[in-house]
Structures are given as C-alpha cells and as structure tokens.
Write an enzyme that holds these catalytic residues in place. Structure first.
Site, PDB file in Angstrom:
ATOM      1  N   HIS A  43       0.631  -1.023   0.085  1.00  0.00           N
ATOM      2  CA  HIS A  43       0.079  -0.127   0.402  1.00  0.00           C
ATOM      3  C   HIS A  43       0.911   1.345  -0.195  1.00  0.00           C
ATOM      4  O   HIS A  43       0.689   2.093  -0.609  1.00  0.00           O
ATOM      5  CB  HIS A  43      -0.913  -0.288   1.096  1.00  0.00           C
ATOM      6  CG  HIS A  43      -2.080   0.910   1.059  1.00  0.00           C
ATOM      7  ND1 HIS A  43      -3.059   0.718   0.199  1.00  0.00           N
ATOM      8  CD2 HIS A  43      -2.669   1.962   1.613  1.00  0.00           C
ATOM      9  CE1 HIS A  43      -3.914   1.651   0.302  1.00  0.00           C
ATOM     10  NE2 HIS A  43      -3.326   2.223   1.032  1.00  0.00           N
ATOM     11  N   HIS A  90     -10.794   1.166  -1.379  1.00  0.00           N
ATOM     12  CA  HIS A  90     -11.301   0.911  -0.169  1.00  0.00           C
ATOM     13  C   HIS A  90     -11.647  -0.208   0.117  1.00  0.00           C
ATOM     14  O   HIS A  90     -13.027  -0.732   1.080  1.00  0.00           O
ATOM     15  CB  HIS A  90     -11.852   1.353   1.472  1.00  0.00           C
ATOM     16  CG  HIS A  90     -11.117   2.563   2.556  1.00  0.00           C
ATOM     17  ND1 HIS A  90     -11.789   2.872   3.671  1.00  0.00           N
ATOM     18  CD2 HIS A  90     -10.223   2.579   2.571  1.00  0.00           C
ATOM     19  CE1 HIS A  90     -10.883   3.621   4.054  1.00  0.00           C
ATOM     20  NE2 HIS A  90      -9.875   3.068   4.110  1.00  0.00           N
TER      21      HIS A  90
END
Lengths: 730, 230
Positions: A43, A90
């Site tokens: 990430h 998300h």
C-alpha cells in the site's frame, strides 16, 4: 531471530527482514519493525507496481504534478485554475465492515484533495459487488452505499456519478473505489513537503486511537482470507470532524507561514511524516508523547501506526504557528507540535525526550522492488474461444423478446437511481447534468468552463484480455466524456487486482499497463494519479482484474447541454460507427454472462478509429446540431436504444430488419459506437461536420415502442423493469 | 436591505445560499459565524442547510443551544424575518420557533431528488408565486419527516400556515408523492405570526435554469419585495 508469526502480521517476508537488518546494520526493535512493515507494505511502498507505474504517461503540457509525487494529480484548466483529482480504493476495509470501510474511503480521498489546498467539488465512485442473492452480499452492498451516503453527504460535496456492477468474482472481495475532484488557484497548490530544517511538524484534528493499526500492512497487503479476523484494523469515521478539517485547512492554506500539508492516511503518522521528509530531502524528529491520544496507555508503536481518521499533518515555519493555531481554534480543532524537520537523513523517534529509535529516510522509503515480468513468465495465457452453447441463430420473435425482457432484469442493466438518490448531487450548485447519463457535467463558477467526469471499468473485458481490456477501459471512459461534447484531458486509475506474487496476477497487471500506455499515447492523455489495490483474493478465488478509469473532460460553457435522452417524436436517429453488433461482440458481454454464464471469446478495439470517432462526436455536440448522444456499451445496441427513450417515454422506428444473428446484432458490445438524435433539417450540416467518418441515419424517434422492419418490442414493460431497479432494494 | 446567513460548524449550504442571494439576486448578504456576538443589523436571517454539529444527539438540537440562537430567537420574537432551510428548519423546530419535529424519513434512507411542491402564496415568503403553483426544488435530507400532535397540525392547517406541500408534477398531494412520510405532505410551514419559515427543500439550489431550475428565486424575491414595502 525474529519469529515468523510477527513477520506475517506485518506482511514482511524473511528476505525482506534480512534486508532490513542489512540496512540498519543491526536487528530492528519492535517499533522499527513496525515502521518498516508499514512503509514496505504494498500500500505504501508499491513493491510490485513501482516499476510499472514509472512506465506510465503521467504528464502532459498542462499537468502541474508528477504522478505519485503529491497526494493527488493536478492539471491546469486555464483562468489560473487547477483541477486536482484522484481515485482510491477501500476494498478490504469495506469487506470487513461495509459502512465504515466505505465511509472512511470517502474520508481518505477527500483529505488527499484538500491536502493540496484544493476545495473538493465532486465525488464519484465505482462499486463492485457479488450477485445480490445471499444476505451477506446484500448486507455488504447496502452497507457500502449507506457509508458513502452517510459520510459524503455530511461534507457538502456533490456525489455526481459513478457506476455499480455485479459479478460473482467479487464474492469475498467487494470493490469500493472513491474518486474526488478539487479546485485550487494555480499559484496556491500546496505541496506535501517541508521547506528546510527547523520547520515544525504539527498534527491537526482527531486524537490518535488504537484503530486501524496494521491497516496498510495487514488489510491492504495480504490475501484476504488470512485477514478476515482483523476487525480492529478498520477505522471508524467522523464526517463532522472531517468537514471542520476541510474548512480549517483551506483557511490556513493561504497563510505564508504554512509550508506543506499532508493527509494522515494508511500507516498513519509513520507514512505521512516520513514521506514529507523524503520529498523534502531532509530528516525528521518526532516525539510520540506530544501526539494527542484517546487512551493514555498507548505505546509508541501504536501511536506511530494508528490509522485513526480525520488527522492532517502540516509543516510550519519555525516559531510562526500563532496565526495557524488561531484559525484552528476558531474551528475548535485540536493541534499539537509533534516534531520538526532536521538536517540530514535521520528519522529520530523520541518518547518524552528519550530517543527510542534512530533509522534513516533512505532505509525506510526504499523497499525492494519486485520484477513482475519474472513472476509472470510461467503464466500460460490460454485464450478461451467464444463459446455460445445455446442457439440464437434463427430469427424467432418470441425468443428475441423474452431475451430482451430477461436482460432488463439484470442488476447490471437496470436503473442505479436507488443508489444515487442517497447521495447529495446538487450541493455547491454547480451540477449541470445529474447522475444517470454518460458523464456528469459541472460548471466552474466565474469561468467560461464546464467540466465533465466519468468513472468506468469493464472487468470482463480485462479478464478475457487485460491489455485490450485496458485500452477499451480508457477508450470508453473518454467516450463517455466526448459523447457529451467534452475534451478528455486527464485520467486517474484505480487498479484492483489479485495477488501480484502469483503468475496470473502479475501477468494481468503487466498487460493492463501495456494497454494503458498504448491508449494514453494514442489519445495523448495523461494518467495524473492513481491507486493500486492488490491481493484481492479469498477462498481460492481472485477477482476479475478490475482497472477503473476516472476521466475528466472540459468544454466551453456555451456548449449546448445534451444527454442520452431522445427528446421529441419526429427527430431522426443516427449512429456513428457500426450500427449492428457482431457475434464476436458477445465476448464478455452482459448477454453472454447472463444467458451463458460465462466470460470468453475475443475482444478488440481500433484505437485510431476510436480517436477519430470521439473527435467527430465532440464536434457534432459543439455544433449544437444534435439533441441527444449516447455511447453504445453494456447490453449493446438494443439496450442503448431503450435507455435513449426511457426517460421521456418515447419510442423508435428503425428502418432496418434485424439480421438472423440477432443476438450479436442487438446485444453485441462492439466498441466505438455512439447513437444520437437530431432534427431532420440539420441533416446536411451534420453530414458536413461528420465529413468522412462512418455514420448513418437509421430511423426516427416515435411516440412509443421499438419497431424494426421485421420485429417490434413493446417498450412499457422494459421501462417498468428498468425503473424497478435492483432485485433487492439497496 | 441585508441578509445574514448563519454558519454553524458542519453547515454546508451557506455558500450556495450566499451565491443565490448575493450573486444571482444582488441582495447584500453576509455570513454570521456562530460565535459572533450580534446579528450585525441584518434584516433577514437565513439558517442554511448542512449537518450543524454533525447532527449529533438530534438534528438541530445542539445548534439550538448555540449563543447566536438566543439572539435569533429574540430577533424572531420581535417580528424579524427568519428562514430555516433543511437543517435550518430542524434548528427552528428544536428552538421552538416553529412547532413539530422532523423525524427520520419513513424510508430510513437519505433522499436527494428534485421534488415538486405546491405553493400557498399567502405568506410574505411566497407572495411572488401564484396560488397553488407547482414548483420544482431539490430536497436532500435523511430526517425531513414532519410530525406533530393532531391538535398542532389542525391549528397549522386552520391558520393556513402550510406554505409548501410535496406534490406530483400536476399538483396531487398524496402518499405517492411524499418523499419522507411528512404528515399532510408538509414541506414547509410558518409560525403563527408569519415571520418565521421552515422548509426542507433547498430553494438556494434552484436559482438558475442552468442547474435545473430557478423556481426557488420566488422565495427570496418575495421577502425582498416585502422588505422594500416596509
């Protein structure tokens, strides 16, 4: 020696741990291991995608940022205005806790935008769920929509468009990609940097709690089945606090004392502060005891890695924080000086003045880069032939009608109004064209500009052929803009893929980038920002590769606003490109999936023709000669026709006979086609605007029903099914 | 004439309202911050939409205890003109300047759409409309379901204080054209004296044809005409 359990929790491999020890010249302590785990996560560290990301066309003559250099990409639109935009996923948090996962997804992308000094002016989103058949899937879909609604509406940012698509490959991995657009004066764009040693590091907003620890390294960087129990890794949002942060941060953004601003997102203070120092080429000192916390017993590790929402970091000139603090006090926001930028490359972490860690920016911010081409080498891409098991080749009125009615019960085809009516799309009073058309249009007050936005992806095409799928992805997003007259000028990409350390995942990523690069070159358009969500796997299945493209277009505010809807009986209908679809066009189509329950075949697009087609339709819209325009995509020609007449309850008469290969002809999703309507008196002028591009006049708008020369469909039942919406109310 | 637009933390329709009154209509308008000590000689107060104080506790409940609301209550009780839009309507109910409560929509969901309203032109907020004119104005709320005791509703109806009702395009006011479950399709009411209006729809979002409708202008024009007469 470190135990495997700890490494697994941080998503670090043994060889990565060895590299850390080598870099430090010693074993890291617990806190340091946490920092590496976060910053070397997929990430934050883009271990698997960095090489590919570098290959992308991210700049053009009017871009104001380089990809990945700031919180979002910025592009100059003239009149001293810049548009800042980005899409972010998300996915994993939304699978664990749909409402809060989706809500904090909106919160995070909005912070990326105002961190650049830009006022957020629009939200869009792209959602992927599994079929609405199990209560779990319904709960996820409902929760996600409610979360976006609950958080976004509270902020006063219009949610102007997007898409929602259902496929069983998202069974344990729903996708929630949120896109935010902001506007800022060109000369007021903020950077996420400090200026010089001595600048203060200040945290603003929420107190730091124990939520979201290991969000980046855990949820976002591992296979999902390994992390289903990480409930505490999902954060809880407070949109009211976010709204105060937006206003306060934009108010301080004009002060000369403010040097830089950064969102505290994944991996919390760790990633935000260290990235700021990295960009500024200086070191950093943080005292964790200065961070306002929710619980008194929090450890330095927890404070550094918490992903509590609604926090921002700012860099401020030494001793010049008074005016900034006054504004924050006006907004009742907490703030605290938690450190400063220092000479050199060190990262010093203190706890109440006691040094607890000394590492370096270089070591922390240069994770290993993996070469996907090595991983993908062993992947054998078996192209599947187009398989049509059932017989559709004989012309039979009953069969054709029943297939058309059936497809209008597909959740992918029906109206998405039950979703977008939960989102405020009027606030800020700029929305010229509401959700429901090819793209959304907003005006920019006090300028002569309209902006157009779309957010689109077709994972079935990407599953069949990720390279051509990616080309089509960009082509279609741009076509949505061009169909209403806008010139596409910037893109943002959301990459949602499976495990890149497996050959198949690596292959799909590499091919997707190839497709993006070809399309960006031909359309001469940059991808100014983006996000990668990998490891979308679980229960031995991977999602279909799902690149999402958010596109922005621009046009003059004198342009006649049209949308997909035919407006009056008697108007003529024209089609740019080929009128009939083909059997090949059934590859990866809604028809194939719905009736054959499979995704196979061969897809293609002629990008040079597409470019010409888009330029033609733009010219046509801008000439003011046409009354509606709509891209032919999901569901093919017949669905496009129904959607063109549905809003104003009209009909069509097509001066052609449906051919024997009716399935392909009516439902094929062949690329590069636009349907439009016009007053007959404009025919000659239209002909001259379109010049040599392939187009034809194919029929007339009527009062009701759909007539071809050899078959007709009653439209009322189709309208009813379309407007009934999803099989389960979201 | 001057319009004061009150800004609480969490308010988000203040700039839309300012744009409509100040930029589109050219009425001098300014913001009043919730911590301000006075209403700064404004002639008309608008409480705009949003989520004041995050709508925590109950919508409008915390804002109604804000110090600036004491000033606004005094202003309204002495005949000052006050409009509460959406969250502003909720604040006016919580402050007892208007009767009734705004409950959760009966769908239990937030709803954003273009609503049709039937106008009662017998008020200083609507004298520029025709009687029973149908106008199109966006709504955007999760808690707009107006309810009150039967006695209060009867009184509001008898005194002709329902100014807007949700309706169809052609003026039917029934449950099929009621987006939130409000009793009697009520979208907006005035107080007994007629100087305070609360409405759930957002007229400030309907002041230009370009963005879909300019039907909301009539409200601002009405109060302007009234104030000029004064």
């Amino acid at each position: 020696m470190i135990n495997e359990e700890t490494l697994k929790e941080l998503a670090l491999s043994k060889s990565e741990y060895k590299l850390i020890v080598e870099r430090l010249g010693r074993e890291p302590n617990d806190l340091e291991l946490g920092l590496f785990g976060a910053l070397w996560s997929e990430h934050c560290g883009y271990k698997h995608t960095k090489k590919l990301l570098r290959s992308i066309k991210s700049t053009a003559k009017n871009t104001l940022t380089e990809a990945g250099a700031e919180n979002a990409g910025a592009i100059n639109i003239g009149s001293n205005k810049a548009i800042v935009m980005k899409i972010e996923s998300h996915n994993h948090p939304s699978a664990v806790e749909p409402y809060e996962g989706a809500a904090t997804g909106v919160g995070g992308i909005v912070r990326d935008i105002f961190a650049m000094g830009a006022r957020p002016i629009a939200l869009l989103n792209s959602l992927r769920f599994s079929n609405l058949e199990s209560s779990r899937n319904i709960q996820i879909a409902k929760g996600v929509v409610e979360g976006i609604s609950g958080y976004g509406n509270c902020l006063g940012i219009p949610n102007i468009g997007g898409e929602c698509f259902f496929d069983e490959s998202y069974e344990s991995n729903p996708l929630v990609n949120a896109m935010c657009v902001g506007i800022v004066d060109n000369d007021r764009i903020l950077s996420a940097k400090a200026e010089k040693p001595g600048d203060l590091l200040i945290i603003i907003g929420a107190e730091t709690g124990r939520d979201g620890i290991h969000g980046a390294s855990g949820l976002a960087s591992q296979n999902f089945e390994e992390t289903i129990e990480l409930r505490s890794a999902v954060q809880v949002g407070n949109p009211f606090l976010e709204k105060l942060l937006i206003e306060a941060c934009l108010e301080i953004s004009s002060l000369k004392e403010l040097v830089g601003m950064q969102d505290c997102g994944a991996a919390g203070i760790t990633s935000a502060a260290i990235e700021m120092a990295e960009r500024s080429n200086i070191g950093l000192e943080i005292d964790v005891s200065k961070v306002p916390v929710r619980e008194s017993s929090m450890t330095p590790y927890e404070i550094m890695l918490s992903e509590s929402q609604e926090r921002m970091l700012i860099a401020v000139k030494e001793n010049e924080y008074k005016n900034i603090f006054d504004i924050l006090e006006k907004w009742d926001l907490k703030c605290s000086i938690i450190g400063k930028f220092i000479d050199g490359n060190d990262v010093l972490i203190l706890n109440d003045n006691e040094l607890i860690s000394r590492t370096s920016i270089d070591a922390l911010t240069s994770p290993p880069e993996y070469d996907l081409s090595k991983i993908s080498k062993s992947y054998k891409n078996n192209k599947s032939k187009l398989s049509i098991k059932n017989k559709y080749d004989s012309f039979n009125i009953e069969t054709i009608s029943s297939h058309l009615e059936s497809i209008f019960s597909s959740n992918n085809i029906v109206s998405k109004k039950s979703i977008y009516k939960k989102y405020d799309h009027h606030v800020q009073t700029n929305t010229v064209l509401e959700p429901g058309s090819d793209s959304a249009i907003i005006r920019i007050k006090n300028t002569d500009k309209f902006l157009l936005f779309s957010c689109d992806g077709n994972s079935r095409f990407s599953l069949i052929d990720p390279k051509i799928g990616a080309e089509i992805n960009i082509a279609e997003s741009c076509r949505n803009i061009s169909a209403l007259g806008g010139e596409p000028i910037a893109l943002t990409d959301g990459l949602n893929f499976g495990d890149p350390s497996k050959p198949k995942g690596a292959f799909q990523l590499i091919e997707t980038f190839k497709g993006f690069n070809t399309a960006c070159d031909i359309f001469n358009i940059p991808i100014i920002s983006g996000n990668a969500s990998l490891f979308n796997e679980g229960h031995n299945t991977s999602i279909n590769p799902t690149p999402i493209i958010g596109a922005m277009g621009i046009m003059n505010n004198k342009t006649k606003i049209i949308n997909k809807n035919f407006i009056k009986p008697g108007h003529k209908i024209g089609v740019l490109g080929n009128f009939w679809g083909t059997n090949k066009g059934l590859s990866g189509s809604e028809f194939q999936t719905f009736f054959e329950n499979e995704i196979s075949g061969d897809i293609s697009i002629d990008l040079e023709f597409e470019k010409k087609l888009q330029s033609s339709i733009r010219n046509l819209v801008r000439s003011g000669l046409i009354e509606s325009s709509h891209d032919i995509s999901l569901g093919g020609l017949i669905v496009a026709l129904v959607l063109s007449i549905e809003k104003n309850q009209l009909g069509v008469e097509i001066e052609k006979s449906v051919p024997d290969n009716w399935a392909g002809a009516l439902f094929g999703e062949d690329q590069s086609r636009v349907i439009f309507s016009y007053d007959e008196k404009n025919f000659n002028e239209i002909k001259s605007v379109l010049n040599d591009i392939k187009w034809e006049q194919i029929g007339t708008v009527t009062e009701k029903n759909i007539y071809f020369e050899n078959i007709y469909f009653e439209s009322e039942e189709l309208f009813l099914r379309y407007n009934k919406g999803f099989s389960t109310d979201l | 004439m001057k319009i004061g637009i009150v800004v609480f933390p969490g308010t988000w329709s203040e700039s839309d309202t300012h744009y409509a009154t100040n930029d589109v209509l050219g009425i001098n308008s300014e913001y009043i911050w919730h911590k301000d000590q006075s209403l700064n000689n404004t002639d008309i107060i608008i409480l705009p939409g949003g989520f004041s104080y995050g709508d925590y506790l109950r919508t409008g409940a915390i804002a109604s205890f804000s110090p600036i609301m004491k000033k606004i209550i005094t202003f309204a009780n002495s005949g000052g003109v006050v409009i509460g839009i959406c969250n502003g309507f909720q604040i006016l109910c919580e402050s007892n300047l208007l009767p009734g409560v705004l409950m959760r929509n009966n769908s239990l969901s937030f709803v954003c759409e273009n609503s049709y309203l039937k106008v009662n032109n017998d008020s200083l907020f609507t004298n520029q409309y025709n009687q029973n004119e149908i106008i199109r104005i966006p709504i955007s709320h999760g808690e707009g379901n107006f309810q009150a005791d039967k006695k209060i509703i009867d009184e509001i109806e008898e005194q002709n204080r329902v100014i807007f009702r949700y309706s169809s395009k052609t003026g039917e006011t029934n449950l099929d054209h009621n987006p939130n479950g409000s009793i009697n399709n009520i979208a907006g009411i005035t107080n007994k004296q007629g100087n305070v209006l609360g409405l759930m729809p957002h007229p400030e979002k309907a002041c230009e044809q370009l963005i879909g409708s300019d039907d909301g202008l009539g409200i601002f024009k009405s109060i302007m005409t009234n104030s000029i007469k004064k």
